[in-house]
Design an enzyme around this catalytic site. Structure first.
Site, short mmCIF file in Angstrom:
data_model
loop_
_atom_site.label_atom_id
_atom_site.label_comp_id
_atom_site.label_asym_id
_atom_site.label_seq_id
_atom_site.Cartn_x
_atom_site.Cartn_y
_atom_site.Cartn_z
N ALA A 1 -15.92 -9.44 -45.34
CA ALA A 1 -15.57 -8.48 -44.71
C ALA A 1 -14.96 -7.35 -45.71
O ALA A 1 -14.98 -6.14 -45.02
CB ALA A 1 -14.47 -8.86 -43.42
N THR B 1 -8.56 -11.49 -41.21
CA THR B 1 -9.04 -10.20 -40.71
C THR B 1 -10.01 -10.44 -39.70
O THR B 1 -10.67 -11.43 -39.76
CB THR B 1 -9.51 -9.05 -41.76
OG1 THR B 1 -10.58 -9.65 -42.27
CG2 THR B 1 -8.30 -9.11 -43.06
N SER C 1 -9.56 -12.11 -46.06
CA SER C 1 -10.44 -11.39 -45.21
C SER C 1 -11.54 -12.30 -44.58
O SER C 1 -11.50 -13.31 -44.91
CB SER C 1 -11.35 -10.46 -46.16
OG SER C 1 -12.24 -11.27 -46.81
N ASP C 2 -12.27 -11.79 -43.30
CA ASP C 2 -13.20 -12.68 -42.89
C ASP C 2 -14.38 -12.61 -44.00
O ASP C 2 -14.18 -11.85 -44.89
CB ASP C 2 -13.67 -12.29 -41.62
CG ASP C 2 -14.30 -13.37 -40.92
OD1 ASP C 2 -14.88 -14.23 -41.51
OD2 ASP C 2 -14.37 -13.27 -39.52
N ALA C 3 -15.25 -13.51 -43.74
CA ALA C 3 -16.30 -13.66 -44.68
C ALA C 3 -17.07 -12.35 -45.22
O ALA C 3 -17.75 -11.68 -43.97
CB ALA C 3 -17.51 -14.72 -44.20
#
Ligand code: BGC
Length: 759
Positions: free
Chosen positions: A288, A251, A284-286
């Site tokens: 996120a 994401t 997800s991104d870190a």
């Protein structure tokens, strides 16, 4: 023509009935907490060892917290572990010390190489050569898999049109057609036919979707994109990557049209799964997922977890306190459905089965170093660096240099003899000892007969706000307390004056570009321009080498420096590649993957703008500066020259839905064997929407012997001719007259036309 059938379904390899049964069996045994754990990926690396818990408590350190989660069976994946012994130690905890023994997935940012560093992604894209891009990422995959990594958070396929955004360096530039071709090549390179093969890893294109259009070019800030921009520009590289079989998607961090990307059900459920038929897993991104609360979208962290899962995010990437740890409660409260949770767990388990981890969870610690040492990896990196360089100026055939006529050579600038800068950002495991600097590459090439002098000239410039990567590596760049500015500047000028030729490096220090590296200016940082002006003033001919991941302000150089070669951050073998280019062993043939603006005031600037009132004054939209790029999209010079002839459309009229071919003959009219990047652009003259003045719809990089010709064929079919039409909110192919241009840049002049008639 319009078509409601978006679902050109992707077949991405099937899971056997046996595996399906094993997954069902595991799901039947898993507690909700174990399911939530499978959907959690933790950072795990040394820099986190002193990190206190986010809630300020005196609980365990971050790595200790991960150990505890692992042993409870509440971690499904880790990232940032790159030592094979460490991979095995942690994997043993998962396999041998947990109730169900489900192996871990190890992910990492393998962006442009692992130990062998290739040119940065924007440089790879500038090769316009999908084959070398695929090779580069296959070497990266091989090295990464050898140390136990299963999955990369790459390629970044975000279109970038605003160079203030530092992550432009990680992508393929401004154009969806080029971006899609490079995305496909990268996915193939990482994954091959099967990510279970011992030298392949899962590819995870990112950041879905629109991340590159951050407001003001400010990383992480909101993005507002029209439907037309999304479908025509920002989504195509993702669709291309999915069609190439990628097994993961990441994401974005930001809001897309007011909804955080990591909680955006339209993106994941509607576009990714329903329209494109994506069957892999979404991470997800870190942090996120937790960020959904930061966005003031979710009520709290627990709500963030439920909202992300319901939107279609399968796995949370987290540092501390994952939001997904509240999923069991959310399940009990009826905020998430058991089927939704199980579907996500199933996707993650499928990835582990596909990788063969249930049969073979460990990495062979004995083979890693031999794989990393393979000489052919370095050879491929050199070839990639040669193929990515773009020659921006070459007055009076300054290049290539002739070794025989040079007695003394000056190599100047702060990047000329630096092993860290030349490899660029997103490199953690390279070996500085084997990295060939520009100075060394040149010395090796010219041998003892040419005297090579070197001076950095100026000290490094610094960011006003440090990069997270600087602090994270525990090494905010050295302030060089012993650097004598005046003496070093003068020394550089003196050696330039005494030399037959001065090779000068300019650019951005690598921590000034990449994530968290947006800029409000495109000027060369520090005293670089002053140094360059003083060197040019000496009268010694100058060759400028530019290290960059976005356009920098080269207005002065473009007028005063006879030769400019853009080498990006060329990687481990950068120095050897640069020497081969400078001395004519290979001709530069890379092309710009973006329009190079004159100044920051012009951005965003793209070649595929539409036409409007007073198009004859398109170059005079600003009263103080030409509103044209300094160098156009697709531009790049060569040590040779080319003729384009016999451009033909066949047939010259087609019905909506049909295809035609375009043929052209290109001749190398020079005396050297070289590559040329043949580019095809189209323009629709009228229709149900305004269409860009030019759109790239085909390219081929070809090698031509001196004097040789090649006749190339391009196909234009429904994929190239359709576009998303905001008026009817669907794809359309208009009946119209189309212009076609074929040549060596977006300013190609050889033209023909064809018609699309009503079917
Ligand atoms: C970046 C991602 C990256 C992740 C893990 C994030 O900050 O946005 O692109 O993959 O960190 O390192």
């Amino acid at each position: 023509m319009t078509s409601r059938d978006h679902s050109r379904h992707v077949s991405s390899g099937h899971i056997s009935d046996d595996v399906r049964r094993r997954i069902d069996d595991l799901l039947g045994q898993m507690t909700p907490a174990e399911k939530a754990g499978q959907l959690t990926q933790y950072f795990y690396f040394g820099a986190l060892k002193d990190m206190p818990p986010l809630d300020g408590s005196d609980g365990p350190s971050q790595p200790e917290m991960v150990h505890q989660a692992l042993k409870r069976g509440e971690a499904g994946a880790l990232l940032f572990v790159t030592d094979p012994a460490e991979v095995n130690r942690l994997q043993r905890m998962a396999v041998e010390e947990t109730r169900l023994g489900i192996p871990l997935l190890f992910g990492f940012d393998v962006i442009h190489g692992f130990r062998t560093i290739f040119p940065v992604p924007i440089g790879l894209a500038a090769s316009w050569d999908p084959d070398i891009v695929e090779t580069a990422q296959s070497v990266a995959a091989r090295e990464a898999r050898a140390v136990g990594i299963h999955w990369t958070f790459a390629p970044m396929v975000d279109i970038a049109r605003d160079p203030r955004w530092g992550r432009m360096i990680e992508g393929a530039g401004e154009d969806p057609y080029l971006g899609s071709a490079i995305a496909r090549a990268q996915v193939r390179g990482f994954q091959g036919d099967n990510p279970a093969d011992p030298d392949r890893i899962i590819a995870g294109p990112k950041h879905f979707a629109g991340y590159g259009a951050a407001l003001g070019g400010r990383d992480y800030d909101e993005v507002n994109l029209s439907d037309s921009e999304l479908w025509n520009v920002y989504l195509p590289p993702f669709e291309a990557a999915i069609r190439a079989g990628c097994r993961n998607i990441m994401t974005g961090y930001m809001d897309l049209n007011g909804i955080p990307a990591a909680g955006n059900a339209w993106l994941f459920t509607e576009v990714l799964r329903k329209i494109w038929g994506f069957e892999g897993f979404v991470v997800s991104d870190a942090n996120a997922v937790r960020d959904l609360a930061t966005h003031h979208f979710a009520r709290d962290i627990a709500d963030a977890g439920a909202r992300a899962l319901n939107a279609g995010v399968d796995m949370e990437m987290a540092i501390f306190d994952p939001a997904f740890h509240s999923l069991p409660d959310k399940l009990a409260q009826g905020h998430i459905a058991e089927e939704t949770l199980d579907a996500s767990v199933r996707r993650v388990l499928e990835a582990k089965f596909r990788l063969g981890l249930f049969d073979n969870p460990y990495v062979d610690e004995g083979i890693a170093s031999a794989t990393l040492d393979e000489a052919r990896h370095r050879e491929q990196a050199r070839i990639a660096a040669e193929r990515s360089a773009v020659l921006l100026r070459n007055d009076n055939s300054t290049l290539p240099l002739n070794r025989e006529s040079i007695g003394k050579l000056a190599v100047i600038g702060p990047f000329a003899d630096d092993t860290r800068e030349i490899v660029g950002p997103w490199t953690f495991n390279d070996d500085a000892g084997e990295t060939i600097t520009i100075l060394q590459g040149i010395q090796d090439k010219v041998g003892a007969d040419v005297e090579v002098l070197h001076a950095p000239g100026i000290r490094r410039a610094h960011r006003r706000f440090p990069s997270m990567f600087d602090t994270f590596a525990g090494s905010v760049p050295d302030q060089q307390p012993d650097f004598d500015d005046a003496a070093e500047f003068d020394r550089a000028i003196d050696i330039a004056r005494s030399a037959d030729i001065a090779i000068v490096t300019v650019g951005e220090w690598q921590n000034m570009i990449g994530e968290n590296a947006s800029r409000s200016s495109l000027e060369l940082p520090g005293r670089q321009l002053e140094l360059l002006e003083a060197i040019v003033e000496t009268g010694t001919p100058v060759v400028l080498l530019v290290l960059n991941g976005r356009p920098v302000d080269l207005r002065w150089a473009a007028e005063h420096v006879p030769a400019i070669l853009d080498i990006w951050y060329p990687g481990t073998q950068g120095g050897a590649a640069v020497a081969n280019l400078l001395f004519g062993e290979v001709s530069p043939a890379g092309r710009l993957p973006f329009s190079w603006p004159r100044s920051v005031g012009q951005v965003p600037m793209i070649h595929s703008h539409t036409t409007s009132h007073q198009p004859e004054k398109q170059d005079q939209r600003y009263w103080d500066e030409a509103s044209t790029p300094l160098f156009p999209f697709g531009f790049g010079l060569s040590y040779s020259s080319f003729d384009y002839t016999d451009l033909k459309a066949e047939p010259t009229a087609i019905a909506v839905g049909e295809s035609l071919t375009i043929t052209v003959t290109v001749t190398n009219t020079g005396t050297l064997p070289v590559d040329e990047v043949v580019q095809l652009y189209i323009h629709q003259r009228y229709g149900t929407a305004s269409r860009p003045v030019r759109e790239l719809k085909g390219f081929q990089r070809v090698t031509l012997e001196a004097g040789a010709s090649a006749t190339l064929t391009f196909t234009l079919g429904p994929d190239e001719l359709r576009y998303w039409n905001a008026g009817i909110r669907d794809w359309t192919i208009d009946s119209s007259t189309f212009d076609v241009w074929v040549g060596g840049s977006s300013e190609a002049t050889l033209a023909t036309t064809f018609e699309i008639t009503e079917s």
